[in-house]
Design a protein around this motif. Structure first.
Motif, PDB file in Angstrom:
ATOM      1  N   PHE A 113       9.486   8.985  15.507  1.00 53.31           N
ATOM      2  CA  PHE A 113      10.366   9.400  16.595  1.00 53.31           C
ATOM      3  C   PHE A 113       9.805  10.649  17.279  1.00 53.31           C
ATOM      4  CE2 PHE A 113      14.241  11.831  17.911  1.00 53.31           C
ATOM      5  CZ  PHE A 113      14.680  10.959  18.894  1.00 53.31           C
ATOM      6  N   GLU A 114       9.308  11.590  16.484  1.00 56.48           N
ATOM      7  CA  GLU A 114       8.679  12.805  17.020  1.00 56.48           C
ATOM      8  C   GLU A 114       7.462  12.454  17.874  1.00 56.48           C
ATOM      9  OE1 GLU A 114       9.009  16.200  16.488  1.00 56.48           O
ATOM     10  OE2 GLU A 114      10.006  16.545  14.569  1.00 56.48           O
ATOM     11  N   ILE A 115       6.627  11.576  17.350  1.00 50.97           N
ATOM     12  CA  ILE A 115       5.332  11.281  17.960  1.00 50.97           C
ATOM     13  C   ILE A 115       5.468  10.423  19.213  1.00 50.97           C
ATOM     14  CG2 ILE A 115       3.124  10.091  17.561  1.00 50.97           C
ATOM     15  CD1 ILE A 115       3.505  10.878  14.565  1.00 50.97           C
ATOM     16  N   THR A 116       6.475   9.556  19.251  1.00 58.07           N
ATOM     17  CA  THR A 116       6.605   8.609  20.365  1.00 58.07           C
ATOM     18  C   THR A 116       7.661   9.072  21.372  1.00 58.07           C
ATOM     19  OG1 THR A 116       8.122   7.269  19.016  1.00 58.07           O
ATOM     20  CG2 THR A 116       5.782   6.658  19.012  1.00 58.07           C
ATOM     21  N   ILE A 117       8.924   8.928  21.025  1.00 57.43           N
ATOM     22  CA  ILE A 117      10.003   9.172  21.982  1.00 57.43           C
ATOM     23  C   ILE A 117      10.065  10.632  22.414  1.00 57.43           C
ATOM     24  CG2 ILE A 117      12.509   9.129  22.315  1.00 57.43           C
ATOM     25  CD1 ILE A 117      12.553   6.652  20.494  1.00 57.43           C
ATOM     26  N   ILE A 140       0.848  -1.197   0.000  1.00 51.42           N
ATOM     27  CA  ILE A 140       0.000   0.000   0.000  1.00 51.42           C
ATOM     28  C   ILE A 140       0.881   1.243   0.000  1.00 51.42           C
ATOM     29  CG2 ILE A 140      -1.795   1.274   1.259  1.00 51.42           C
ATOM     30  CD1 ILE A 140      -2.535  -1.417   2.587  1.00 51.42           C
ATOM     31  N   LYS A 141       0.585   2.171  -0.879  1.00 49.81           N
ATOM     32  CA  LYS A 141       1.370   3.413  -0.927  1.00 49.81           C
ATOM     33  C   LYS A 141       0.971   4.329   0.226  1.00 49.81           C
ATOM     34  CE  LYS A 141       2.381   3.299  -5.841  1.00 49.81           C
ATOM     35  NZ  LYS A 141       3.727   2.786  -5.567  1.00 49.81           N
ATOM     36  N   TRP A 142       1.946   5.136   0.675  1.00 47.52           N
ATOM     37  CA  TRP A 142       1.686   6.053   1.788  1.00 47.52           C
ATOM     38  C   TRP A 142       0.549   7.017   1.444  1.00 47.52           C
ATOM     39  CZ3 TRP A 142       3.155   5.951   6.690  1.00 47.52           C
ATOM     40  CH2 TRP A 142       4.313   5.265   7.052  1.00 47.52           C
ATOM     41  N   GLY A 143       0.605   7.616   0.257  1.00 46.97           N
ATOM     42  CA  GLY A 143      -0.442   8.536  -0.157  1.00 46.97           C
ATOM     43  C   GLY A 143      -0.711   9.621   0.878  1.00 46.97           C
ATOM     44  N   ILE A 144      -1.994   9.832   1.163  1.00 45.69           N
ATOM     45  CA  ILE A 144      -2.389  10.892   2.098  1.00 45.69           C
ATOM     46  C   ILE A 144      -1.961  10.593   3.530  1.00 45.69           C
ATOM     47  CG2 ILE A 144      -4.668   9.918   2.626  1.00 45.69           C
ATOM     48  CD1 ILE A 144      -5.749  12.799   2.616  1.00 45.69           C
ATOM     49  N   TRP A 145      -1.713   9.311   3.836  1.00 51.37           N
ATOM     50  CA  TRP A 145      -1.388   8.932   5.211  1.00 51.37           C
ATOM     51  C   TRP A 145      -0.073   9.542   5.676  1.00 51.37           C
ATOM     52  CZ3 TRP A 145      -5.292   7.365   7.853  1.00 51.37           C
ATOM     53  CH2 TRP A 145      -6.327   6.687   7.208  1.00 51.37           C
ATOM     54  N   ILE A 146       0.874   9.719   4.768  1.00 54.22           N
ATOM     55  CA  ILE A 146       2.146  10.317   5.180  1.00 54.22           C
ATOM     56  C   ILE A 146       1.951  11.788   5.517  1.00 54.22           C
ATOM     57  CG2 ILE A 146       2.978  10.983   2.880  1.00 54.22           C
ATOM     58  CD1 ILE A 146       5.022   9.540   5.852  1.00 54.22           C
ATOM     59  N   TRP A 147       0.994  12.448   4.842  1.00 56.38           N
ATOM     60  CA  TRP A 147       0.694  13.846   5.165  1.00 56.38           C
ATOM     61  C   TRP A 147       0.040  13.970   6.540  1.00 56.38           C
ATOM     62  CZ3 TRP A 147       2.728  17.617   2.327  1.00 56.38           C
ATOM     63  CH2 TRP A 147       3.140  17.320   1.025  1.00 56.38           C
ATOM     64  N   LEU A 148      -0.821  13.014   6.865  1.00 53.85           N
ATOM     65  CA  LEU A 148      -1.452  13.009   8.185  1.00 53.85           C
ATOM     66  C   LEU A 148      -0.411  12.734   9.272  1.00 53.85           C
ATOM     67  CD1 LEU A 148      -4.743  11.053   7.361  1.00 53.85           C
ATOM     68  CD2 LEU A 148      -4.471  13.512   7.744  1.00 53.85           C
ATOM     69  N   LEU A 149       0.501  11.799   8.973  1.00 53.92           N
ATOM     70  CA  LEU A 149       1.563  11.495   9.926  1.00 53.92           C
ATOM     71  C   LEU A 149       2.487  12.700  10.105  1.00 53.92           C
ATOM     72  CD1 LEU A 149       2.684   9.077  11.622  1.00 53.92           C
ATOM     73  CD2 LEU A 149       4.253   8.625   9.716  1.00 53.92           C
ATOM     74  N   GLY A 150       2.829  13.368   9.000  1.00 52.49           N
ATOM     75  CA  GLY A 150       3.683  14.552   9.066  1.00 52.49           C
ATOM     76  C   GLY A 150       3.029  15.694   9.810  1.00 52.49           C
ATOM     77  N   ALA A 151       1.714  15.881   9.602  1.00 52.30           N
ATOM     78  CA  ALA A 151       0.991  16.947  10.312  1.00 52.30           C
ATOM     79  C   ALA A 151       0.938  16.660  11.803  1.00 52.30           C
ATOM     80  CB  ALA A 151      -0.424  17.076   9.745  1.00 52.30           C
ATOM     81  N   LEU A 152       0.705  15.407  12.162  1.00 57.66           N
ATOM     82  CA  LEU A 152       0.679  15.016  13.574  1.00 57.66           C
ATOM     83  C   LEU A 152       2.033  15.258  14.225  1.00 57.66           C
ATOM     84  CD1 LEU A 152      -0.708  13.671  16.003  1.00 57.66           C
ATOM     85  CD2 LEU A 152      -0.055  11.447  15.050  1.00 57.66           C
TER      86      LEU A 152
END
Length: 319
Positions: A282-286, A134-146
């Motif tokens: 790494f940003e979101i967790t650690i 599955i390609k990242w698509g919009i999900w990488i933008w959501l992850l980056g925004a988070l």
């Protein structure tokens, strides 16, 4: 040699608030650049603009997946950081501080990381999510925004606030840039009344920035308000000040981790290994866990010291 050491020390905020990589690597290089550019008559604001340009181009380089472009990105971001260190050191050494300089300095790091996050999202959009087809698509933008807006931004702003608080108790008001919402709002109203659009825009945003920091630190706000109003003896006041510094000092390495160096190293490694999505995680967790830990420790310390103030100066709590 003594004068050189004294000048170098004057260009730094304090040893407490500097990370070892800054003390032994970034600041010495920035200091040499500061001496050179000051000798050439270059204003700190010019260096800040240069750092913004270098950081933006570094972000563009991280869009590519090949080693050469990513190495360029690493070098450009390092030089952007040297420039960012240089402008602050020059301003402290020479007293060349301006409103435009404050605006640019606060904006430069945001430009770097916005460009980097944007480039990483563009880079990964058409790549597959690991272990799937599955390609990242919009999900990488959501992850980056988070990672960027909900984690990086509050982490950096609170880290900067805690450093300024520490500098206030270490060096006093003159050695710190600790500001508050009410004060900055009054300045904003003055600029608005005078029709100075640049000052109005800056202080409107800066006042709200201060407000967000204060809103997240209610126990420190209570302690600090009582500290400013307290009528303690010099000895008791000094005792509480030293206790605050002793509790704040171990948190300073965390504030540095949550600003540039650790974050940048993670970007370098993950981009060079072609897995920059790890940087977002790494940003979101650690880093977010470290942020929560730092915040809890600082608030707990503030509450404890506030209780000490109440025992020593009951007149503060008659209301």
């Amino acid at each position: 040699m003594a004068n050189y050491k004294e000048l170098f020390q004057s260009s730094m905020k304090s040893n407490d608030t500097e990370e070892w990589i800054d003390i032994y690597f970034t600041r010495p290089i920035g200091f040499v650049f500061a001496l050179l550019w000051n000798r050439l008559g270059v204003h700190p604001n010019v260096i800040t603009v240069l750092s913004m340009f270098l950081g933006a181009v570094a972000g563009y380089m991280f869009y590519f997946t090949d080693l050469r472009h990513n190495l360029y990105g690493v070098l450009l971001l390092m030089f952007a950081n040297f420039c960012d260190s240089t402008d602050g050191q020059m301003a402290r050494m020479t007293g060349k501080k301006t409103l435009i300089g404050r605006m640019l300095d606060g904006f430069s790091g945001d430009i770097w990381f916005f460009c980097i996050d944007f480039a990483i999202c563009m880079r990964l959009m058409d790549q597959n999510i690991p272990l799937t087809d599955i390609k990242w698509g919009i999900w990488i933008w959501l992850l980056g925004a988070l990672a960027g807006f909900l984690c990086h931004s509050p982490q950096s702003s609170l880290s900067d606030y805690y450093r300024q608080i520490h500098l206030y108790f270490l060096k006093g008001k003159e050695g710190s840039e600790l500001d508050n919402y009410e004060q900055q709002r009054r300045i904003y109203e003055q600029y608005k009344a005078s029709g100075n659009l640049v000052g109005e825009l800056f202080f409107y945003n800066y006042a709200n920035y201060c407000k967000s920091q204060e809103k997240r630190t209610p126990k420190f706000q209570r302690f600090f308000s009582h500290w400013l109003k307290s009528d303690l003896s010099k000895e008791k006041r000094e005792s509480i000040r030293q206790q605050f510094l002793a509790g704040s000092r171990p948190l300073m390495p965390h504030t540095n981790t949550l600003t540039f160096n650790t974050r940048a190293i993670c970007i370098y490694i993950t981009c060079l290994l072609n897995c920059p999505w790890v940087y977002f995680l790494f940003e979101i967790t650690i880093l977010q866990c470290l942020y929560k830990y730092m915040h809890r420790k600082h608030e707990t310390m503030s509450e404890m010291l506030d209780m000490q103030l109440s025992k020593n100066d009951n007149t503060l709590y008659d209301d």
